[in-house]
Design a protein around this motif. Structure first.
Motif, PDB file in Angstrom:
ATOM      1  N   ASN A   1       0.846  -1.193   0.000  1.00  0.00           N
ATOM      2  CA  ASN A   1       0.000   0.000   0.000  1.00  0.00           C
ATOM      3  C   ASN A   1       0.885   1.248   0.000  1.00  0.00           C
ATOM      4  O   ASN A   1       2.115   1.172  -0.092  1.00  0.00           O
ATOM      5  N   GLU A   2       0.269   2.405   0.137  1.00  0.00           N
ATOM      6  CA  GLU A   2       0.982   3.676   0.022  1.00  0.00           C
ATOM      7  C   GLU A   2       2.025   3.853   1.125  1.00  0.00           C
ATOM      8  O   GLU A   2       3.058   4.493   0.918  1.00  0.00           O
ATOM      9  N   SER A   3       1.782   3.293   2.290  1.00  0.00           N
ATOM     10  CA  SER A   3       2.746   3.453   3.388  1.00  0.00           C
ATOM     11  C   SER A   3       4.067   2.762   3.060  1.00  0.00           C
ATOM     12  O   SER A   3       5.149   3.290   3.367  1.00  0.00           O
ATOM     13  N   TYR A   4       3.978   1.594   2.412  1.00  0.00           N
ATOM     14  CA  TYR A   4       5.215   0.924   1.998  1.00  0.00           C
ATOM     15  C   TYR A   4       5.945   1.755   0.930  1.00  0.00           C
ATOM     16  O   TYR A   4       7.171   1.810   0.914  1.00  0.00           O
ATOM     17  N   THR A   5       5.175   2.379   0.041  1.00  0.00           N
ATOM     18  CA  THR A   5       5.799   3.227  -0.995  1.00  0.00           C
ATOM     19  C   THR A   5       6.549   4.384  -0.357  1.00  0.00           C
ATOM     20  O   THR A   5       7.662   4.747  -0.786  1.00  0.00           O
ATOM     21  N   GLN A   6       5.972   5.000   0.667  1.00  0.00           N
ATOM     22  CA  GLN A   6       6.641   6.107   1.352  1.00  0.00           C
ATOM     23  C   GLN A   6       7.923   5.650   2.037  1.00  0.00           C
ATOM     24  O   GLN A   6       8.936   6.363   2.020  1.00  0.00           O
ATOM     25  N   ILE A   7       7.894   4.451   2.629  1.00  0.00           N
ATOM     26  CA  ILE A   7       9.122   3.917   3.244  1.00  0.00           C
ATOM     27  C   ILE A   7      10.190   3.695   2.181  1.00  0.00           C
ATOM     28  O   ILE A   7      11.371   4.019   2.375  1.00  0.00           O
ATOM     29  N   TYR A   8       9.760   3.135   1.034  1.00  0.00           N
ATOM     30  CA  TYR A   8      10.712   2.915  -0.066  1.00  0.00           C
ATOM     31  C   TYR A   8      11.334   4.240  -0.519  1.00  0.00           C
ATOM     32  O   TYR A   8      12.553   4.334  -0.720  1.00  0.00           O
ATOM     33  N   GLU A   9      10.511   5.268  -0.704  1.00  0.00           N
ATOM     34  CA  GLU A   9      11.017   6.570  -1.161  1.00  0.00           C
ATOM     35  C   GLU A   9      12.025   7.136  -0.160  1.00  0.00           C
ATOM     36  O   GLU A   9      13.079   7.660  -0.549  1.00  0.00           O
ATOM     37  N   MET A  10      11.725   7.030   1.113  1.00  0.00           N
ATOM     38  CA  MET A  10      12.607   7.575   2.141  1.00  0.00           C
ATOM     39  C   MET A  10      13.943   6.822   2.164  1.00  0.00           C
ATOM     40  O   MET A  10      15.023   7.430   2.214  1.00  0.00           O
ATOM     41  N   VAL A  11      13.885   5.487   2.087  1.00  0.00           N
ATOM     42  CA  VAL A  11      15.099   4.683   2.168  1.00  0.00           C
ATOM     43  C   VAL A  11      15.978   4.894   0.940  1.00  0.00           C
ATOM     44  O   VAL A  11      17.198   5.074   1.048  1.00  0.00           O
ATOM     45  N   THR A  12      15.373   4.883  -0.259  1.00  0.00           N
ATOM     46  CA  THR A  12      16.171   5.051  -1.476  1.00  0.00           C
ATOM     47  C   THR A  12      16.750   6.460  -1.572  1.00  0.00           C
ATOM     48  O   THR A  12      17.848   6.632  -2.103  1.00  0.00           O
ATOM     49  N   ALA A  13      16.032   7.462  -1.075  1.00  0.00           N
ATOM     50  CA  ALA A  13      16.580   8.817  -1.077  1.00  0.00           C
ATOM     51  C   ALA A  13      17.828   8.888  -0.193  1.00  0.00           C
ATOM     52  O   ALA A  13      18.831   9.520  -0.560  1.00  0.00           O
ATOM     53  N   LYS A  14      17.764   8.230   0.988  1.00  0.00           N
ATOM     54  CA  LYS A  14      18.942   8.197   1.862  1.00  0.00           C
ATOM     55  C   LYS A  14      20.096   7.441   1.206  1.00  0.00           C
ATOM     56  O   LYS A  14      21.257   7.859   1.289  1.00  0.00           O
ATOM     57  N   LEU A  15      19.768   6.330   0.539  1.00  0.00           N
ATOM     58  CA  LEU A  15      20.819   5.542  -0.101  1.00  0.00           C
ATOM     59  C   LEU A  15      21.532   6.353  -1.181  1.00  0.00           C
ATOM     60  O   LEU A  15      22.763   6.320  -1.270  1.00  0.00           O
ATOM     61  N   LYS A  16      20.786   7.077  -1.988  1.00  0.00           N
ATOM     62  CA  LYS A  16      21.402   7.870  -3.055  1.00  0.00           C
ATOM     63  C   LYS A  16      22.222   9.019  -2.474  1.00  0.00           C
ATOM     64  O   LYS A  16      23.276   9.378  -3.011  1.00  0.00           O
ATOM     65  N   THR A  17      21.757   9.574  -1.359  1.00  0.00           N
ATOM     66  CA  THR A  17      22.554  10.617  -0.687  1.00  0.00           C
ATOM     67  C   THR A  17      23.878  10.040  -0.191  1.00  0.00           C
ATOM     68  O   THR A  17      24.938  10.668  -0.350  1.00  0.00           O
ATOM     69  N   HIS A  18      23.832   8.858   0.387  1.00  0.00           N
ATOM     70  CA  HIS A  18      25.058   8.210   0.859  1.00  0.00           C
ATOM     71  C   HIS A  18      25.979   7.836  -0.310  1.00  0.00           C
ATOM     72  O   HIS A  18      27.198   7.892  -0.175  1.00  0.00           O
ATOM     73  N   MET A  19      25.409   7.472  -1.453  1.00  0.00           N
ATOM     74  CA  MET A  19      26.217   7.139  -2.617  1.00  0.00           C
ATOM     75  C   MET A  19      27.003   8.368  -3.097  1.00  0.00           C
ATOM     76  O   MET A  19      28.193   8.277  -3.435  1.00  0.00           O
ATOM     77  N   MET A  20      26.358   9.510  -3.116  1.00  0.00           N
ATOM     78  CA  MET A  20      27.050  10.732  -3.530  1.00  0.00           C
ATOM     79  C   MET A  20      28.112  11.137  -2.505  1.00  0.00           C
ATOM     80  O   MET A  20      29.199  11.592  -2.876  1.00  0.00           O
ATOM     81  N   GLU A  21      27.809  10.968  -1.209  1.00  0.00           N
ATOM     82  CA  GLU A  21      28.784  11.324  -0.178  1.00  0.00           C
ATOM     83  C   GLU A  21      29.978  10.371  -0.214  1.00  0.00           C
ATOM     84  O   GLU A  21      31.134  10.800  -0.047  1.00  0.00           O
ATOM     85  N   ALA A  22      29.735   9.085  -0.425  1.00  0.00           N
ATOM     86  CA  ALA A  22      30.833   8.125  -0.510  1.00  0.00           C
ATOM     87  C   ALA A  22      31.723   8.423  -1.712  1.00  0.00           C
ATOM     88  O   ALA A  22      32.951   8.280  -1.644  1.00  0.00           O
ATOM     89  N   GLU A  23      31.124   8.862  -2.814  1.00  0.00           N
ATOM     90  CA  GLU A  23      31.937   9.230  -3.981  1.00  0.00           C
ATOM     91  C   GLU A  23      32.787  10.459  -3.677  1.00  0.00           C
ATOM     92  O   GLU A  23      33.947  10.546  -4.086  1.00  0.00           O
TER      93      GLU A  23
END
Length: 798
Positions: free
Chosen positions: A364-386
């Motif tokens: 449902n939509e709540s799982y989608t919001q969790i996915y958006e939050m987690v992937t946004a953090k992951l991409k932020t960490h990817m840029m910081e690690a680079e």
């Protein structure tokens, strides 16, 4: 602007009084601006006979006095077969300018025993423009009705200058230009009026040149004395000019519709200069009679030089180096270590694994919001690690580990000495350097610190002197690391590294010699206004505004025109073809609304799934295939915010690879569209060199790397399914084990067979305009679903 006292006198073209004020029209011809190019059109009424010498002397005097850059002459009256070489335009203008390029033509079909012959045109390019001449063409019929010179400027800008002569309607003798043309056209069984044939043929030539990306400057004597009223002239010129997108220089500059006569015995203008709307007019006007040789006025225009020879736009700053390099094991492992550390701090890997276990029915939509939050953090960490995986070294000395360490060590001991002397220094910086240099905990005295500092300075100087040798050792270490990872020979890896560095160094020298950046940018476009006029746009803000508007109209051109967007079908199918009606279309049980056409019905019937579809034998969306596909991807491929190097590096760590694989395919599994996938970067590139018209540019959309990969995988899966179920057309060569060469060979063989059997056959090859931009999502989803066992509604929703 036109002086106020002359406007009333210029309103009536039939005023034959030759007062000094009435002889001038438009701007006063004065010293030319340095940023302008001056074009003059003159009808000398023949450059042969006893008056030739006086006419040539006057022509030379005026061209030099008025700084003429392009001289177009019409009705020169020379038979080039018998005219002595020293009297032709090419030799006549020799010595007038430092450099010049001339071309002259005449009617080659008319045979006369004299040096004079009615008609003839020429163009002379002076000074720097003569060096930019790329092509010279004549009237293809050989009648000498026009000649043209194409010059090429910077950034591929091409301008075509045309000098033309349209004969007046006179049959008083066998040697008039009109009679000559009638004789020729009768010989080739074309019985139309030669003057109308002239206008039709010239228009077709101009259209051909415009399709090649050329802008037009047309100068000519059109002998339109029969258009003796403003209404008649407008009725004649407006449709002709609108069809080829040209404007009248002097009407545009003055804002007047009726201009003075350009022939001494005439009552209307017959000499014209027309240009493409994208060329900026600076000044324009008519000269008095007798200023130039002949019984016509010389008419002139000053245009912006940059519009002719182009300009070098501000160079875009381009990033030529990325911190993360997936082919460097040291840098890549440091990136993966940092990324894994950051991801574990936020529990990202575990959260993505948990989301992957959620059943499709419970999503449902709540799982989608969790996915958006987690992937946004992951991409932020990817840029910081680079950002932290490597520093960019662009100094004079080639990089090596020793060269990277030496200046840090010197700087560390300099800070320690300053600290011992009681000066203010950043303690945090000292601790960071101490950790990076692996210096043990010790408490040096001032004397010891100064000794260490002096030693570090000497070592730094020695390392710089030995930087080339150290670079060789560094290459060997890098080659050994790559060879161990890729299971290749060390010698091969060393050879590849050396070759790449030599190529890189060579291109640096080439770039320095040329004085330009690597990338060519499109810093200008031509837009067409609602009035039909064109305008050159160079301002960045306006460029973006017009490009956005053009892309919006391009992507919405099917709205209101496509049958699937009509109310009845739109209500049944929606925009993603995931409704029950779409399922019935796939099953072949859909009841068509009475309002749709037969062609639409045939299309929807073709979308029916065949019975007994075979399940796919290969899963393109598995983790193993995900890793295999990213391993083959090219790191330099353009993408959105995160480049391909992040994903190519991620597959080297099992935990990171699992997290990125789940992140990529989870939207397709549960049928939602991530926010980052709904954004893209539109890049406008030239479809054809020199063609800046905004409607003829090509739009390239850069998606996020993971979204691009997702589309590629489901596309390959659909292709495999279609091939295994024999749903691909036999004549379709865009499939595995086929090539474009096979298609060309088979097509040729078919035609050879048809000729041999003497059968009738026709082939039509069509390239639909903007066909890719016209694809309706509903139609694409239906066709995509045809080859699946179960309708892939979730993928369609993405």
């Amino acid at each position: 602007m036109i002086p106020r006292q002359r406007q009333a006198e210029q309103t009536h073209g039939n005023n034959k009084t030759r007062g000094p004020q009435q002889d001038f029209f438009g701007h006063k011809l004065r010293r030319k601006a340095s940023s302008a190019t001056r074009i003059v059109l003159n009808n000398p009424n023949g450059l042969t006979g006893s008056k030739r010498k006086d006419k040539v002397s006057l022509l030379k005097e005026k061209c030099l006095k008025y700084n003429v850059d392009i001289l177009c002459l019409v009705e020169e009256g020379q038979n080039l077969r018998l005219t002595p070489e020293d009297q032709k335009i090419k030799h006549t203008t020799a010595g007038w300018w430092e450099n010049r390029k001339s071309h002259q033509t005449f009617n080659r079909h008319f045979v006369t025993g004299r040096q004079d012959q009615v008609g003839g045109v020429s163009i002379t390019m002076a000074n720097t423009l003569s060096h930019r001449v790329r092509q010279i063409t004549d009237d293809p019929t050989g009648l000498g009705r026009w000649t043209s010179i194409m010059i090429e400027g910077k950034k591929g800008i091409r301008i075509r200058i045309i000098s033309a002569y349209r004969p007046c309607k006179s049959t008083s003798g066998l040697e008039t230009a009109y009679t000559q043309h009638i004789v020729y056209w009768n010989s080739v069984a074309r019985n139309d009026d030669p003057r109308q044939i002239f206008m039709d043929d010239l228009k077709q030539e101009i259209k051909k040149w415009q399709e090649q990306g050329e802008q037009i400057i047309l100068c000519g004597d059109f002998n339109t004395g029969d258009k003796a009223s403003p209404q008649a002239a407008t009725q004649f010129w407006k449709p002709w000019l609108d069809d080829i997108s040209l404007i009248d220089v002097h009407k545009t500059s003055s804002g007047m519709e009726w201009l003075p006569p350009t022939h001494e015995r005439g009552s209307t203008q017959i000499d014209y200069i027309f240009i493409s709307p994208s060329i900026q007019i600076k000044r324009a006007g008519f000269l008095p009679f007798n200023k130039f040789p002949g019984d016509h006025r010389a008419i002139w225009v000053d245009i912006q030089t940059d519009d002719i020879i182009g300009y070098n736009p501000p160079q875009l700053s381009m990033s030529t180096a990325r911190r993360l390099k997936s082919d460097n094991p040291t840098v890549r492992n440091r990136y993966l270590s940092l990324l894994k550390q950051y991801a574990q701090q936020d529990d990202i890997l575990a959260t993505l694994s948990w989301l992957d276990t959620v059943p499709v029915a419970h999503w449902n939509e709540s799982y989608t919001q969790i996915y958006e939050m987690v992937t946004a953090k992951l991409k932020t960490h990817m840029m910081e690690a680079e950002r932290k995986c490597r520093k960019l070294h662009t100094g004079y000395h080639p990089f090596s580990a020793e060269l990277s360490r030496a200046p840090k060590k010197k700087f560390f001991w300099e800070l320690v000495v300053k600290d011992k002397l009681g000066l203010h220094v950043p303690k945090r910086k000292i601790l960071k350097l101490k950790k990076a240099l692996h210096i043990k905990n010790l408490k040096p005295t001032l004397a010891m610190a100064e000794k260490k500092r002096d030693k570090a300075r000497k070592q730094y100087c020695q390392v710089k002197r030995k930087s080339q040798k150290l670079r060789v050792a560094f290459r060997e270490q890098l080659a050994m690391a790559r060879a161990a990872e890729n299971q290749t020979k060390v010698t091969s890896e060393i050879k590849n590294i050396i070759h790449r560095e030599e190529i890189r160094e060579m291109h640096k020298k080439i770039k320095w010699m040329r004085g330009r950046q690597k990338g060519e940018n499109t810093a200008a476009v031509i837009i067409t206004k609602s009035s039909g006029r064109q305008k050159l746009i160079t301002d960045k803000a306006q460029l973006e505004q017009y490009i956005i508007a053009e892309n919006e109209s391009k992507y919405h051109q099917t709205e209101g025109a496509c049958p699937l967007m009509e109310p009845d079908l739109l209500q049944h199918l929606g925009y993603t073809a995931t409704s029950h009606s779409a399922q019935r279309i796939l099953q072949g049980t859909y009841q068509f609304p009475p309002s749709i056409s037969n062609a639409t019905k045939q299309f929807l019937r073709a979308c029916q799934q065949p019975n007994n579809l075979k399940p796919p034998s290969f899963n393109h969306c598995s983790k193993e295939q995900y890793i295999r596909a990213w391993r083959k991807a090219k790191e330099a491929t353009g993408s959105g915010q995160l480049h391909f190097g992040h994903w190519k590096s991620g597959i080297k760590d099992d935990d990171i690879a699992t997290a990125q694989w789940i992140q990529t395919f989870l939207p397709g599994k549960h049928g939602f569209s991530p926010a980052s996938w709904r954004k893209a970067t539109d890049v406008m590139i030239l479809k054809k060199a020199g063609v800046l018209n905004i409607e003829r540019l090509r739009t390239i959309v850069l998606y996020e790397a993971d979204y691009n990969f997702f589309n590629k995988c489901i596309g390959r899966q659909a292709m495999d399914n279609a091939i295994e179920n024999n749903l691909m057309a036999e004549e379709q060569y865009s499939k595995p084990k086929c090539s474009a060469q096979d298609q060309c060979i088979n097509r040729r063989l078919i035609f050879d067979l048809i000729r041999h059997t003497k059968q009738a056959m026709a082939m039509a090859s069509s390239d639909l305009k903007s066909c890719y931009d016209r694809i309706v999502h509903t139609a694409a989803c239906l066709f995509y679903a045809t080859s699946w066992n179960n309708s892939p509604n979730n993928q369609n929703n993405v």
